[in-house]
Design a protein around this motif. Structure first.
Motif, short mmCIF file in Angstrom:
data_model
loop_
_atom_site.label_atom_id
_atom_site.label_comp_id
_atom_site.label_asym_id
_atom_site.label_seq_id
_atom_site.Cartn_x
_atom_site.Cartn_y
_atom_site.Cartn_z
N ASN A 119 -5.19 -7.90 1.46
CA ASN A 119 -4.95 -7.91 2.89
C ASN A 119 -3.54 -8.40 3.22
OD1 ASN A 119 -5.89 -7.81 5.74
ND2 ASN A 119 -5.66 -10.03 5.65
N THR A 120 -2.66 -8.41 2.22
CA THR A 120 -1.31 -8.87 2.48
C THR A 120 -0.67 -8.16 3.66
OG1 THR A 120 0.90 -9.17 1.53
CG2 THR A 120 -0.33 -7.25 0.78
N SER A 121 0.10 -8.93 4.42
CA SER A 121 0.76 -8.35 5.59
C SER A 121 2.23 -8.02 5.34
CB SER A 121 0.65 -9.32 6.77
OG SER A 121 1.26 -10.56 6.45
N VAL A 138 -5.42 -0.67 -7.48
CA VAL A 138 -4.96 -1.65 -6.50
C VAL A 138 -4.41 -0.94 -5.26
CG1 VAL A 138 -3.34 -3.53 -6.04
CG2 VAL A 138 -4.48 -3.36 -8.27
N ILE A 139 -4.77 -1.46 -4.08
CA ILE A 139 -4.35 -0.84 -2.83
C ILE A 139 -4.25 -1.92 -1.75
CG2 ILE A 139 -6.69 -0.34 -1.97
CD1 ILE A 139 -5.54 2.44 -1.08
N GLY A 140 -3.52 -1.65 -0.70
CA GLY A 140 -3.43 -2.57 0.42
C GLY A 140 -4.37 -2.18 1.54
N MET A 141 -5.12 -3.15 2.07
CA MET A 141 -5.94 -2.97 3.27
C MET A 141 -5.54 -4.07 4.24
SD MET A 141 -9.76 -2.18 1.73
CE MET A 141 -10.44 -1.69 3.33
N HIS A 142 -4.60 -3.78 5.12
CA HIS A 142 -4.09 -4.79 6.03
C HIS A 142 -4.87 -4.73 7.33
CE1 HIS A 142 -0.54 -6.39 8.64
NE2 HIS A 142 -1.45 -7.32 8.41
N PHE A 143 -5.82 -5.66 7.47
CA PHE A 143 -6.58 -5.81 8.71
C PHE A 143 -5.78 -6.67 9.68
CE2 PHE A 143 -9.75 -4.86 5.55
CZ PHE A 143 -10.78 -4.20 6.21
N VAL A 153 -6.41 -0.50 10.53
CA VAL A 153 -6.25 -1.03 9.17
C VAL A 153 -5.11 -0.24 8.54
CG1 VAL A 153 -7.27 -1.42 6.90
CG2 VAL A 153 -8.70 -1.62 8.95
N GLU A 154 -4.03 -0.94 8.21
CA GLU A 154 -2.92 -0.29 7.50
C GLU A 154 -3.32 -0.12 6.04
OE1 GLU A 154 1.57 -1.16 9.06
OE2 GLU A 154 0.49 -2.88 8.27
N ILE A 155 -3.29 1.11 5.57
CA ILE A 155 -3.57 1.40 4.16
C ILE A 155 -2.22 1.54 3.45
CG2 ILE A 155 -4.63 3.00 2.51
CD1 ILE A 155 -6.64 1.58 4.30
N ILE A 156 -2.01 0.70 2.44
CA ILE A 156 -0.73 0.74 1.73
C ILE A 156 -0.96 1.13 0.28
CG2 ILE A 156 1.32 -0.56 1.04
CD1 ILE A 156 -0.77 -1.89 3.87
N ARG A 157 -0.40 2.26 -0.08
CA ARG A 157 -0.50 2.72 -1.46
C ARG A 157 0.62 2.11 -2.30
NH1 ARG A 157 -2.32 8.89 -2.39
NH2 ARG A 157 -1.90 8.13 -4.49
N ALA A 158 0.22 1.38 -3.33
CA ALA A 158 1.22 0.95 -4.31
C ALA A 158 1.75 2.19 -5.02
CB ALA A 158 0.58 -0.01 -5.32
#
Length: 287
Positions: A119-121, A138-143, A153-158
């Motif tokens: 959930n890193t911002s 591994v993926i980002g789910m920024h709530f 929810v920002e989805i961030i692809r490494a």
């Protein structure tokens, strides 16, 4: 093969972790919420119960559904309780070394086909993924706070994230009634890259005696149609978190436009972190 996500783990029982747990539980998912302190877990359960109660009182949720949601959340001190989780979302301090240690723990106990999300911002997901044994999961789910109410929810692809993992997580976000928007892995992604420097510049306006905190917020509400002034928003987010994000942006981009305000640093040094300490740019002691 399409990944099937049914059981969710959440690491960190703070404001974000408890909100994420609630969002999944209300949507019918079994959730394991883990922290290193029993007091934090007890407080999180109380916060979730109160939040669900408010939804019931506003006729946004049936009482039976609220009770069922609370029953789907199991709390634990043991990372081993994530052994059968399909997805684990990390929601702890914005410190890379802390997150790296947690992902190392998760690597040890979760299945090889489980998805690991942060959930890193602001921290690089590519860097987080590189510290794990299976970077492709591994993926980002920024709530966003408050999680139960905020739609995005920002989805961030490494750089390493697989298409399968990205598709499964995007689908999951839709399944819990939120709007998934994809951002490239860049420091701060989109929302915080735009929002946090704005808050920092509002703080500079106070630091340079351009205007009072009250007037800075009033001008942005009246002149820019913001629903909340930037200083009030900083107090809500937590000024320590604002500072963490600014420092990540400053270090990551090596650009002086992201230099944290001296007043922001002083506020954090004084322990004036906003609503959670009852004092930030405004006084919350009576609330």
């Amino acid at each position: 093969m399409t990944l099937k996500i049914q059981k969710i783990g959440v690491v960190g029982a703070g404001t974000m972790g408890s909100g994420i747990a609630q969002a999944f539980a209300v949507s019918g998912y079994e959730v394991v919420l883990r922290d290193i302190a029993q007091g934090a877990l007890d407080h999180a359960r109380s916060v979730v119960e109160s939040s669900l109660g408010r939804l019931v009182s506003k006729n946004k949720l049936e009482a039976a559904a609220a009770e069922a949601a609370l029953g789907r959340i199991k709390t634990t001190l043991a990372v081993e309780d994530f052994h059968d989780a399909d997805l684990v979302v990390e929601a702890v301090l914005e410190k890379f070394e802390v997150k790296k240690a947690i992902f190392s723990e998760l690597d040890r106990v979760v299945r090889d086909d489980a998805v690991l999300a942060s959930n890193t911002s602001s921290i690089s997901l590519t860097k987080i993924a590189a510290a794990t044994k299976i970077p492709s999961r591994v993926i980002g789910m920024h709530f966003f706070n408050p999680v139960p109410m905020m739609a995005l929810v920002e989805i961030i692809r490494a750089l390493q994230t697989s298409d399968e993992v990205a598709a499964a997580v995007t689908s999951l976000v839709s399944a819990i009634g939120k709007d998934a928007r994809v951002a490239r892995d860049s420091y701060g992604f989109v929302v915080n890259r735009v929002l946090i420097p704005m808050i920092n510049e509002a703080i500079n306006c106070v630091y340079e005696n351009v205007a009072t905190p009250e007037d800075v917020d009033a001008m942005m509400k009246l002149g820019a149609a913001h629903p909340m002034g930037p200083l009030s928003l900083g107090d809500l987010i937590g000024l320590d978190i604002v500072l963490d994000v600014m420092e990540t942006l400053y270090a990551g981009f090596n650009d002086p436009k992201f230099r944290p305000s001296p007043l922001l640093k002083q506020m954090c040094d004084a322990g004036y972190l906003g609503r959670k300490t009852k004092r930030g740019f405004f006084d919350y002691s009576a609330k």
